[in-house]
Design a protein around this motif. Structure first.
Motif, PDB file in Angstrom:
ATOM      1  N   HIS A   1      -9.757   1.403  15.931  1.00 56.95           N
ATOM      2  CA  HIS A   1      -9.415   2.482  16.866  1.00 56.95           C
ATOM      3  C   HIS A   1     -10.018   3.814  16.417  1.00 56.95           C
ATOM      4  CE1 HIS A   1      -7.052   4.728  19.807  1.00 56.95           C
ATOM      5  NE2 HIS A   1      -6.676   5.547  18.835  1.00 56.95           N
ATOM      6  N   ASN A   2     -10.142   4.005  15.111  1.00 60.09           N
ATOM      7  CA  ASN A   2     -10.725   5.227  14.565  1.00 60.09           C
ATOM      8  C   ASN A   2     -12.247   5.131  14.390  1.00 60.09           C
ATOM      9  OD1 ASN A   2      -8.628   7.457  13.451  1.00 60.09           O
ATOM     10  ND2 ASN A   2      -7.663   5.430  13.517  1.00 60.09           N
TER      11      ASN A   2
ATOM     12  N   ALA B   1       9.880  -4.129  12.243  1.00 66.97           N
ATOM     13  CA  ALA B   1       8.722  -4.868  11.721  1.00 66.97           C
ATOM     14  C   ALA B   1       8.526  -4.426  10.271  1.00 66.97           C
ATOM     15  CB  ALA B   1       7.481  -4.585  12.560  1.00 66.97           C
ATOM     16  N   ILE B   2       9.298  -5.008   9.352  1.00 60.98           N
ATOM     17  CA  ILE B   2       9.423  -4.498   7.991  1.00 60.98           C
ATOM     18  C   ILE B   2       8.078  -4.396   7.279  1.00 60.98           C
ATOM     19  CG2 ILE B   2      10.380  -5.006   5.708  1.00 60.98           C
ATOM     20  CD1 ILE B   2      12.839  -6.113   7.106  1.00 60.98           C
ATOM     21  N   ALA B   3       7.227  -5.370   7.475  1.00 59.05           N
ATOM     22  CA  ALA B   3       5.963  -5.396   6.733  1.00 59.05           C
ATOM     23  C   ALA B   3       4.869  -4.610   7.448  1.00 59.05           C
ATOM     24  CB  ALA B   3       5.525  -6.835   6.502  1.00 59.05           C
ATOM     25  N   GLU B   4       5.218  -3.470   8.015  1.00 62.44           N
ATOM     26  CA  GLU B   4       4.248  -2.629   8.725  1.00 62.44           C
ATOM     27  C   GLU B   4       4.615  -1.170   8.485  1.00 62.44           C
ATOM     28  OE1 GLU B   4       3.654  -1.706  13.347  1.00 62.44           O
ATOM     29  OE2 GLU B   4       3.126  -3.772  12.809  1.00 62.44           O
ATOM     30  N   ASN B   5       3.608  -0.340   8.191  1.00 61.54           N
ATOM     31  CA  ASN B   5       3.863   1.068   7.894  1.00 61.54           C
ATOM     32  C   ASN B   5       2.766   1.915   8.524  1.00 61.54           C
ATOM     33  OD1 ASN B   5       4.123   3.648   6.614  1.00 61.54           O
ATOM     34  ND2 ASN B   5       5.288   2.687   4.977  1.00 61.54           N
ATOM     35  N   ALA B   6       3.083   2.504   9.671  1.00 60.27           N
ATOM     36  CA  ALA B   6       2.088   3.260  10.430  1.00 60.27           C
ATOM     37  C   ALA B   6       1.682   4.538   9.711  1.00 60.27           C
ATOM     38  CB  ALA B   6       2.637   3.593  11.820  1.00 60.27           C
TER      39      ALA B   6
ATOM     40  N   ASP C   1      -3.090  -6.806   9.717  1.00 65.19           N
ATOM     41  CA  ASP C   1      -3.461  -6.830  11.138  1.00 65.19           C
ATOM     42  C   ASP C   1      -3.391  -5.427  11.735  1.00 65.19           C
ATOM     43  OD1 ASP C   1      -3.814  -9.562  11.028  1.00 65.19           O
ATOM     44  OD2 ASP C   1      -1.815 -10.038  11.835  1.00 65.19           O
ATOM     45  N   TYR C   2      -2.342  -4.692  11.388  1.00 68.18           N
ATOM     46  CA  TYR C   2      -2.189  -3.331  11.910  1.00 68.18           C
ATOM     47  C   TYR C   2      -3.294  -2.414  11.389  1.00 68.18           C
ATOM     48  CZ  TYR C   2       0.009   1.054  13.262  1.00 68.18           C
ATOM     49  OH  TYR C   2       0.262   2.288  13.824  1.00 68.18           O
ATOM     50  N   LEU C   3      -3.630  -2.563  10.119  1.00 69.42           N
ATOM     51  CA  LEU C   3      -4.718  -1.771   9.545  1.00 69.42           C
ATOM     52  C   LEU C   3      -6.038  -2.042  10.255  1.00 69.42           C
ATOM     53  CD1 LEU C   3      -3.829  -2.095   5.763  1.00 69.42           C
ATOM     54  CD2 LEU C   3      -4.449   0.070   6.870  1.00 69.42           C
TER      55      LEU C   3
ATOM     56  N   THR D   1     -13.630  -4.568   5.186  1.00 69.71           N
ATOM     57  CA  THR D   1     -12.832  -5.768   4.950  1.00 69.71           C
ATOM     58  C   THR D   1     -11.391  -5.382   4.668  1.00 69.71           C
ATOM     59  OG1 THR D   1     -14.718  -7.007   4.075  1.00 69.71           O
ATOM     60  CG2 THR D   1     -12.518  -7.789   3.476  1.00 69.71           C
ATOM     61  N   VAL D   2     -10.479  -5.945   5.454  1.00 69.87           N
ATOM     62  CA  VAL D   2      -9.045  -5.745   5.243  1.00 69.87           C
ATOM     63  C   VAL D   2      -8.426  -7.123   5.057  1.00 69.87           C
ATOM     64  CG1 VAL D   2      -6.886  -4.864   6.205  1.00 69.87           C
ATOM     65  CG2 VAL D   2      -9.045  -3.696   6.712  1.00 69.87           C
ATOM     66  N   GLN D   3      -7.685  -7.305   3.997  1.00 73.51           N
ATOM     67  CA  GLN D   3      -7.067  -8.603   3.777  1.00 73.51           C
ATOM     68  C   GLN D   3      -5.812  -8.473   2.921  1.00 73.51           C
ATOM     69  OE1 GLN D   3      -9.542 -11.378   1.619  1.00 73.51           O
ATOM     70  NE2 GLN D   3     -10.540  -9.747   0.470  1.00 73.51           N
TER      71      GLN D   3
END
Length: 199
Positions: free
Chosen positions: A111-112, A63-68, A103-105, A118-120
């Motif tokens: 969760h935290n 999932a390239i566009a995601e960085n945990a 979306d992941y953010l 606002t995340v966009q």
């Protein structure tokens, strides 16, 4: 209708304006009438409102566009803004070039138990502003592949949405050696000169 280049900005501090003015506005964008705010808890300071946090946590292998790993730093910085600087949630936005990372953010922020942030995407933030901006570059790989992050127009938007401070989170090496050196390489050099890159 002929386009008109912005020449005076009253949104953000001169330390934020330095790079966009030079690289996107031909050195002609000047700062005037910006409200003053004092910082009592670093790494942001009264004189340096634009900083970069370096992280070498890799992006997701598929999932390239995601960085945990980068998201964990974003959440730490949210707590810094909300708790140490007493920012209100309505004053903070988190931006990323990628919808998947946004979306992941959102999921991890909820969760935290951090609410009303606002995340966009950077594209979605066009024409908007907030007191505090956290920019999540997302891309982090040995091949220095940047994708959307290499678009100079997106970089300009990402850097100029804030009113008080901008914190950029990303892999300095990937950004520096990617296919947008004229922007990211110069930005890295600019922040390095002002001792504004942290690990």
């Amino acid at each position: 209708v002929p386009s008109v280049m912005l020449e005076i900005q009253r949104r953000f501090h001169e330390s934020i304006n330095r790079f966009p003015a030079k690289h996107f506005y031909g050195g002609k964008l000047i700062t005037a009438g910006v409200p003053k705010k004092r910082f009592e808890a670093g790494p942001l300071t009264d004189d340096q409102r634009f900083i970069m946090i370096h992280t070498d946590t890799p992006e997701h292998p598929t999932a390239i566009a995601e960085n945990a790993g980068e998201t964990k730093i974003d959440i730490y910085l949210l707590r810094y803004l909300l708790q140490s600087l007493k920012a209100k949630p309505s004053e903070v936005q988190v931006l990323t070039p990628y919808r998947k990372q946004a979306d992941y953010l959102r999921m991890q922020i909820r969760h935290n138990k951090i609410y009303d942030i606002t995340v966009q995407t950077v594209d979605g933030a066009q024409g908007q502003e907030a007191e505090y901006i956290i920019d999540s570059a997302t891309r982090s790989n040995l091949q220095a592949q940047l994708g959307h992050t290499a678009d100079p127009r997106r970089v300009n938007v990402a850097l100029t949405r804030c009113k008080v401070a901008c914190i950029f989170v990303g892999n300095v090496t990937t950004l520096h050696w990617g296919d947008c050196y004229q922007v990211w390489g110069e930005l890295r050099n600019e922040l390095y000169r002002h001792q504004a890159i942290f690990r």
